[in-house]
Each structure stands twice: as C-alpha cells, then as structure tokens.
Design an enzyme around this catalytic site. Structure first.
Site, short mmCIF file in Angstrom:
data_model
loop_
_atom_site.label_atom_id
_atom_site.label_comp_id
_atom_site.label_asym_id
_atom_site.label_seq_id
_atom_site.Cartn_x
_atom_site.Cartn_y
_atom_site.Cartn_z
N ARG A 222 45.51 38.73 25.07
CA ARG A 222 46.24 37.97 26.07
C ARG A 222 45.34 36.98 26.94
O ARG A 222 44.27 37.58 27.46
CB ARG A 222 46.93 39.35 26.91
CG ARG A 222 47.51 38.75 28.52
CD ARG A 222 48.06 39.60 29.14
NE ARG A 222 48.80 39.09 30.64
CZ ARG A 222 48.21 39.37 31.63
NH1 ARG A 222 47.52 40.42 32.02
NH2 ARG A 222 48.74 38.31 32.91
N HIS B 55 48.27 32.47 35.89
CA HIS B 55 47.19 33.37 36.37
C HIS B 55 46.23 32.71 37.60
O HIS B 55 45.10 32.74 37.35
CB HIS B 55 46.36 33.77 35.20
CG HIS B 55 45.79 35.08 35.46
ND1 HIS B 55 46.10 36.32 34.52
CD2 HIS B 55 45.08 35.62 36.34
CE1 HIS B 55 45.14 37.48 34.94
NE2 HIS B 55 44.80 36.79 36.12
N GLU C 248 51.09 38.65 38.13
CA GLU C 248 50.82 39.57 39.43
C GLU C 248 51.30 38.58 40.62
O GLU C 248 50.41 38.35 41.67
CB GLU C 248 49.48 39.93 39.63
CG GLU C 248 48.92 40.96 38.35
CD GLU C 248 47.63 41.32 38.67
OE1 GLU C 248 46.71 40.83 39.53
OE2 GLU C 248 47.28 42.33 37.79
N ASN D 295 50.47 45.71 34.97
CA ASN D 295 48.96 45.89 34.96
C ASN D 295 48.80 47.22 35.80
O ASN D 295 49.29 47.19 37.15
CB ASN D 295 48.65 44.78 35.88
CG ASN D 295 48.59 43.58 34.87
OD1 ASN D 295 48.80 43.49 33.72
ND2 ASN D 295 48.36 42.28 35.26
N TYR E 70 45.90 49.85 37.51
CA TYR E 70 44.59 50.31 37.93
C TYR E 70 44.48 51.68 38.38
O TYR E 70 43.46 52.48 37.93
CB TYR E 70 44.00 49.48 38.54
CG TYR E 70 43.80 47.98 37.83
CD1 TYR E 70 44.77 46.91 37.83
CD2 TYR E 70 42.58 47.91 36.83
CE1 TYR E 70 44.25 45.80 36.88
CE2 TYR E 70 42.53 46.74 36.11
CZ TYR E 70 43.36 45.86 35.96
OH TYR E 70 43.15 44.63 35.39
N GLU F 193 47.42 44.79 31.42
CA GLU F 193 46.09 45.21 31.90
C GLU F 193 45.69 46.64 32.33
O GLU F 193 46.77 47.31 32.92
CB GLU F 193 45.84 44.21 33.23
CG GLU F 193 45.60 42.54 32.98
CD GLU F 193 45.25 42.24 34.26
OE1 GLU F 193 44.78 42.71 35.31
OE2 GLU F 193 45.79 40.87 34.44
#
Ligand SMILES: OC[C@H]1NNC[C@@H](O)[C@@H]1O
Ligand SMILES: [Ca+2]
Length: 452
Positions: free
Chosen positions: A78, A122, A167, A292, A294, A351
């Site tokens: 990606r 991005h 995002e 994504n 985290y 991600e």
C-alpha cells in the site's frame, strides 16, 4: 491461542507507506510543492525542522525497495501518490514524468508478484490548491475527482485496489482544528467544513471511478475504540461524544449518508446546516473500507477543547513511543462494532504497527548481517494479527493486513524521531536493514498466519 490460526484463503499480507514520508525529491522532474513541503519548511512546525526533502530517498531507490519487498515475501504493498507530482498546479496540466514514476513503480510491483494498493490522497495537497482555499473550498471535490480520473485512466487494471482518502479525521483534527499538521489551521469553524469537503471529494472520486474503473475502491479511516473510564454519566456521555467524533464522523456519512448527532454538541455554533444533496454525493457504494488501527482510548469527561473528553493513562499497560496504549483486544472489539454498525462491507487493516523503542542503529551480527532487535514490535504485531483472527472467527470479513510501515520514515511533525518500520533506515547512508520483526513477519506470510 490454542491451535494454529487459519486465515481465509486469499487473505492479503502486505505493508504500507505514504509518498511524502518516504520518497524525498519533492520537487524533482516537474513536481509542484505540496502543503507539507511548505509546512515542514516553516520554522517550528516539525521536530528538529525535519522535512521530506530526502526522507528514505525512495523516489530514486524505488527499484531496490521493491526487491526488498519481494525478498520479504510481501504479497501486497500500500502506497500513496503525491498529487503534485502528477498535477503540479493540482488541476489541469499533467506532468508526465510524475505519472511515469508511479506507472513504473506499479509495473515493478506486478513483475515481482506484489499487488499494489494505491492511496490517492495521503495528506500532501498541492500547495497551488491550498492557495485556492484547499479543503475549505467546495470546488475541492471537483479538483480531487479530476486528479483521481487521471490516475484511473493511467493505472486502472494494473492497480485493482484504490483508496480515495487516508484518515480524514487526522487531516481535519490535525490540519484544521489543532494546527499540528499541514496546513496548520486552528479553527473550530473550519474543521467541519474541511471534513465535509473531504467527504464530498471522496464521493466525487468514487462516482468518477464507477465511470472509468473496473475494479475496487474504498475509504481508509483511522478509528479507535473508546471505553468509558468509569460508569459515571459524565464519563459515559463523554465516551459517546469521543466515539462519534473519531469513529463515526467519517464512516457515518460515507456508509449511512448522515452525521452522528453528537457532532452538533462538539461543534456547537460552528456546526453548519449541510445541503441534503451533499449526502447523496458522499454516500457511494464502497468495495471495501480500510481500517488503520493503533490503540484504544479509555475516555473520561474533562475540560479539553472542544471535545470535553480525553484518554486516561492505564497504569499497568505498555505504551509505544508515540504514547499509544498497546491494546490488541481493541482491534477485535472495533472490527465487531464495524460489522454490527455498517454491515458486511469487506475490511482491510490498511495500517497497524508501532514505534517501539528500537535500538538506534543496526548492529552487525556473527555472520556480518545487519541486525536490529525489536522484540516489542514483534510482540505488538503478533498480538494484533491474533486480534484480527479473533474478529474473523467472530464473523467479520477482514480481507488483508498492511503493516505500518515497510520502512522507518518521516512521522510528519515528529520528524524522523519515531521509527515505525519493520525495516530500519540509516538516514545518513540510506542503508536498509530488515529488523527481527521483518524476518518474523516473512514467516507469518509464508505460513499464511499459522506460525503466529
Ligand atoms: O502515526 C503512524 C501512521 N498513522 N497513520 C498515518 C501515517 O501517515 C502515520 O505515519
Ligand atoms: Ca440535531
């Protein structure tokens, strides 16, 4: 887990990067400046004044980097396209050299059996468009659809998985509300307008894809589960507000055609009345959603601006160098919530990773091989991939995993101080050294997850 996990046939194992964080050479071969070229060159905006002028020099080392991906056994990669390389003024004139860079990269990936996943945006808006109001200008939906169409015509078929935005929450919370990211605005009034135009641009790009493309397109969001710090009314309401602000603000309009009610509480007088037809543009059928992940947020009511909610540090938890709690179960909970709320749209984890106290440099081991011991990253990855497996067993249609990141790279305003790569980059020499976690991940890919 008891027996070896079995991942679905076709589950795609890869890694992710983004143009401005790895390429360097931001103005080479006719490329125009982006808002990040300007922002990083504005004194005080990034740690140590770090910029993307060199980064990982991927713009010149791309062929070796694809070879590195092949050697690691990646099935997918990606990456993002720097809009201003292709359209230096953001619209109109095409810079063929810029388009050729991405065309060659895609061909090299395919020649090495690696599937490209292309992110159109991005964060690196052409500076020329920021001069015309950027995401605050409703015309941005047309600008983005024009750029997207150039890319579809050039690459669709070789690229079969497209992402419109990466995002949108970070773009607006960082770039328009708190000012920590380009273009560095701080306005409660601008943030919802930028958000809304980003989502209109997403819709316009998907609509254009249905005219031109023949494969798959989706949206990538960063979301994190919010858990109330206590069962007090104040903490539960604050948690609901934080959840709406981060997790529903973009998925609701994209998939349900409406905003969550709580946003009016968050923005108050700064919350506009939106034209109804905007939601017909924003809500487009998606072939997948990229998540994504985290960390999570244990949330309490507080007097923070404007959310009046914030995360509570967990005393016994492990935290990454970016201050994110290591909480793999949050990924399972989040994926189950996604399915319950939005239905069976396929999901990719686009991600996941951590900046996790790596040794500063590679050491040379017994047989002269460069070595970077990063056991905490391997532990993080193992547990999060395990959490995805748990979600799949709970019935969530997860199609793949893109590890953030392939390379140590420019962590935006934090500069080069945070290393997320599974491959270490010596920025002085540009030497790449796969970390222990990379060798471990290669084994996971080879065994299709069974060696987890
Ligand atoms: O903070 C780590 C990553 N998060 N998602 C967007 C990427 O550009 C960041 O480097
Ligand atoms: Ca209302």
């Amino acid at each position: 887990m008891s027996q070896a996990p079995v991942f679905p046939d076709g589950f795609l194992w890869g890694a992710a990067t983004a143009a401005h964080q790895i390429e360097g050479s931001p103005l080479a071969d006719g490329a125009g400046p982006s808002i990040w070229t300007r922002f990083a060159h504005t004194p005080g905006m990034t740690l140590n004044g770090d910029t993307g002028d060199v980064a990982c020099d991927h713009y010149r080392r791309w062929k070796d980097d694809v070879k590195l991906m092949r050697d690691l056994g990646l099935q997918a990669y990606r990456f993002s396209v720097a809009w201003a390389r292709v359209l230096p003024e953001g619209t109109g004139r095409i810079n063929q050299a810029g388009l050729d860079f991405y065309s060659r990269l895609v061909d090299e990936l395919l020649a090495n059996g690696i599937e490209p996943l292309l992110t159109l945006y991005h964060w690196d808006l052409p500076a020329a468009l920021d001069d015309r109001g950027g995401w605050l200008n409703r015309d941005s939906a047309d600008w983005f659809a024009e750029y997207a169409s150039v890319m579809y015509k050039a690459l669709d078929g070789r690229v079969k998985k497209w992402v419109t935005l990466n995002e949108p929450w970070v773009i607006t919370d960082g770039g328009y509300l708190h000012g920590a990211l380009a273009p560095g605005h701080r306005s409660l009034f601008e943030a919802p307008i930028a958000s809304h135009n980003l989502m209109r641009a997403h819709g316009a790009a998907v609509r254009a894809y249905r005219e031109i493309g023949a494969h798959e397109i989706g949206l990538v969001v960063n979301i994190e589960p919010k858990y109330a710090a206590s069962d007090s009314e104040a903490d539960r309401v604050a948690t609901r507000r934080a959840h709406a602000y981060m997790n529903e603000q973009y998925l609701h309009p994209a998939l349900l055609g409406r905003y969550p009610e709580e946003l009016e509480d968050v923005f108050g007088a700064a919350w506009p009345e939106w034209p109804k037809q905007d939601f017909e543009l924003i809500r487009q059928k998606l072939d997948f959603v990229g998540i994504n992940y985290y960390t999570r947020g244990v949330t309490e009511a507080n007097d923070s601006y404007p959310l009046k909610a914030g995360s509570v540090r967990q005393p016994l938890a492990t935290y990454s160098e970016t201050g994110w709690e290591f909480y793999p179960k949050g990924l399972t909970d989040l994926l189950v919530w996604f399915k319950q709320t939005y239905g069976d749209t396929p999901v990719y984890i686009t991600e996941n990773g951590a900046a996790m106290y790596d040794p500063p440099a590679a050491e040379v081991d017994a047989d002269g091989r460069g070595r970077v011991r990063d056991p905490l990253r391997t532990a993080y990855l193992r547990q999060h991939i395990g959490a995805i497996h748990d979600a799949i067993q709970a019935g969530v249609d997860v199609r793949g995993y893109m590890l953030w990141s392939l390379l140590d790279n420019l962590e935006w305003s934090l500069g080069y101080s945070k290393r997320f790569g599974m491959v270490h980059v010596n920025y002085a020499t540009q030497q790449r050294t796969p970390k222990d976690s990379a060798h471990w991940y290669s084994g996971v890919i080879r065994s299709h997850g069974r060696s987890l």
